[in-house]
Scaffold this motif. Structure first.
Motif, mmCIF file in Angstrom:
data_model
loop_
_atom_site.group_PDB
_atom_site.id
_atom_site.type_symbol
_atom_site.label_atom_id
_atom_site.label_comp_id
_atom_site.label_asym_id
_atom_site.label_seq_id
_atom_site.Cartn_x
_atom_site.Cartn_y
_atom_site.Cartn_z
ATOM 1 N N ARG A 205 0.830 -1.207 0.000
ATOM 2 C CA ARG A 205 0.000 0.000 0.000
ATOM 3 C C ARG A 205 0.866 1.260 0.000
ATOM 4 O O ARG A 205 1.836 1.347 0.763
ATOM 5 C CB ARG A 205 -0.890 -0.008 1.248
ATOM 6 C CG ARG A 205 -1.590 1.326 1.476
ATOM 7 C CD ARG A 205 -2.331 1.367 2.787
ATOM 8 N NE ARG A 205 -2.754 2.746 3.053
ATOM 9 C CZ ARG A 205 -3.901 3.076 3.626
ATOM 10 N NH1 ARG A 205 -4.732 2.145 4.015
ATOM 11 N NH2 ARG A 205 -4.220 4.341 3.824
ATOM 12 N N PRO A 206 0.520 2.259 -0.809
ATOM 13 C CA PRO A 206 1.218 3.553 -0.734
ATOM 14 C C PRO A 206 0.968 4.216 0.619
ATOM 15 O O PRO A 206 -0.079 3.998 1.249
ATOM 16 C CB PRO A 206 0.586 4.366 -1.864
ATOM 17 C CG PRO A 206 -0.063 3.364 -2.755
ATOM 18 C CD PRO A 206 -0.491 2.235 -1.872
ATOM 19 N N ALA A 207 1.911 5.035 1.044
ATOM 20 C CA ALA A 207 1.825 5.642 2.371
ATOM 21 C C ALA A 207 1.053 6.952 2.346
ATOM 22 O O ALA A 207 1.529 7.996 2.812
ATOM 23 C CB ALA A 207 3.238 5.861 2.910
ATOM 24 N N VAL A 208 -0.158 6.922 1.783
ATOM 25 C CA VAL A 208 -1.048 8.080 1.789
ATOM 26 C C VAL A 208 -2.449 7.595 2.165
ATOM 27 O O VAL A 208 -2.771 6.417 1.979
ATOM 28 C CB VAL A 208 -1.091 8.792 0.409
ATOM 29 C CG1 VAL A 208 0.301 9.228 -0.018
ATOM 30 C CG2 VAL A 208 -1.716 7.895 -0.642
ATOM 31 N N PRO A 209 -3.294 8.471 2.701
ATOM 32 C CA PRO A 209 -4.671 8.065 2.988
ATOM 33 C C PRO A 209 -5.394 7.652 1.710
ATOM 34 O O PRO A 209 -5.267 8.313 0.673
ATOM 35 C CB PRO A 209 -5.296 9.323 3.597
ATOM 36 C CG PRO A 209 -4.132 10.119 4.108
ATOM 37 C CD PRO A 209 -3.014 9.848 3.156
ATOM 38 N N LEU A 210 -6.165 6.568 1.794
ATOM 39 C CA LEU A 210 -6.881 6.052 0.629
ATOM 40 C C LEU A 210 -8.366 5.912 0.930
ATOM 41 O O LEU A 210 -8.762 5.511 2.024
ATOM 42 C CB LEU A 210 -6.349 4.669 0.229
ATOM 43 C CG LEU A 210 -4.901 4.547 -0.205
ATOM 44 C CD1 LEU A 210 -4.553 3.085 -0.472
ATOM 45 C CD2 LEU A 210 -4.639 5.395 -1.442
ATOM 46 N N LEU A 211 -9.173 6.250 -0.057
ATOM 47 C CA LEU A 211 -10.606 5.961 -0.052
ATOM 48 C C LEU A 211 -10.886 5.173 -1.322
ATOM 49 O O LEU A 211 -10.536 5.610 -2.420
ATOM 50 C CB LEU A 211 -11.440 7.238 -0.028
ATOM 51 C CG LEU A 211 -12.955 7.067 -0.274
ATOM 52 C CD1 LEU A 211 -13.590 6.221 0.832
ATOM 53 C CD2 LEU A 211 -13.649 8.419 -0.384
#
Length: 258
Positions: A205-211
């Motif tokens: 997973r990339p290290a940014v918030p995801l929706l």
């Protein structure tokens, strides 16, 4: 606007949030239709207003004369270059559909400092999604037939495949056929985009918030792809009960609220 204890915030002091919208396979910026306006309306009265930019991928839309990249990574670099040329510096919020979701994920993984967050709609990728979930069996045959189709016939088939509201959206076909005539995507370009999507993989997973959003009536990509991705990556997930693959087209207000 008066905030709290008589403090006044001037319009020029308001924070402008840059949202980068990225569409999917063979589609261009104009195919967002009314959604950017719906999205901006959701921010009405918010000090953090939405500045929306919709770059085309090479081979699509305004860049239709360019060769479509054979990798998602190259698509990301093309988008970054476009934004630099337009004088739109990071950071960005990314909102992306289908193949565009892969572009957003690679962007957030390799250039995390440029990305505040990402909204992924109806996307899928290896190794988390099965081959015939990433592109449903009947969708393969439709997409292959579309390589030789043109005009209203082609656009009607795309609408049937990507929207659960196709019967009520027939007026769009005239505009879509015009876009295709003005900015034609070549057969080779479409195949190169399919290959780039098929080859793309992101185990971590990339290290940014995801929706992550999906439509329960998606006939192109199984919504379990989005659900499974959200589970594996512990990301926020919402499923629209009746939207198809193109959730912003079928339920734009819902996407904006989410």
């Amino acid at each position: 606007q008066e905030i709290g204890h008589g403090r006044v915030v001037r319009l020029e002091d308001a924070v402008m949030t840059t949202w980068v919208f990225q569409r999917g396979l063979t589609r261009e910026a104009r195919h967002w239709g009314e959604f950017p306006a719906q999205f901006q309306a959701a921010f009405a009265g918010d000090l953090s207003a939405a500045d929306i930019v919709c770059p085309d991928l090479p081979g699509n839309g305004r860049l239709h004369a360019m060769a479509s990249p054979l990798s998602v990574e190259a698509m990301v670099e093309a988008c970054r270059a476009t934004l630099r040329q337009q004088g739109r510096p990071p950071p960005y919020h990314l909102l992306a559909l289908s193949l565009g979701g892969m572009v957003a994920l690679d962007w957030a993984a390799r250039h995390a400092e440029e990305c505040r967050a990402a909204v992924l709609i109806s996307t899928s990728l290896r190794p988390h999604c099965r081959l015939f979930e990433r592109l449903r069996p009947h969708a393969w045959s439709i997409l292959l037939r579309l390589l030789s189709a043109r005009g209203i016939v082609r656009e009607s088939a795309i609408l049937q495949l990507t929207s659960a509201r196709a019967a009520s959206l027939q007026p769009l076909l005239t505009d879509w056929a015009t876009y295709a005539r003005e900015c034609p995507v070549t057969r080779l370009g479409a195949l190169r985009q399919l290959l780039a999507a098929a080859r793309f993989s992101m185990p971590e997973r990339p290290a940014v918030p995801l929706l992550i959003l999906a439509g329960a009536a998606d006939r192109m990509v199984h919504p379990d792809c989005s659900r499974r991705l959200a589970q594996v990556w512990q990301a926020d997930f919402s499923l629209h009960p009746s939207a198809g693959h193109d959730v912003p087209l079928d339920a734009g207000d819902w996407v904006a609220r989410e």
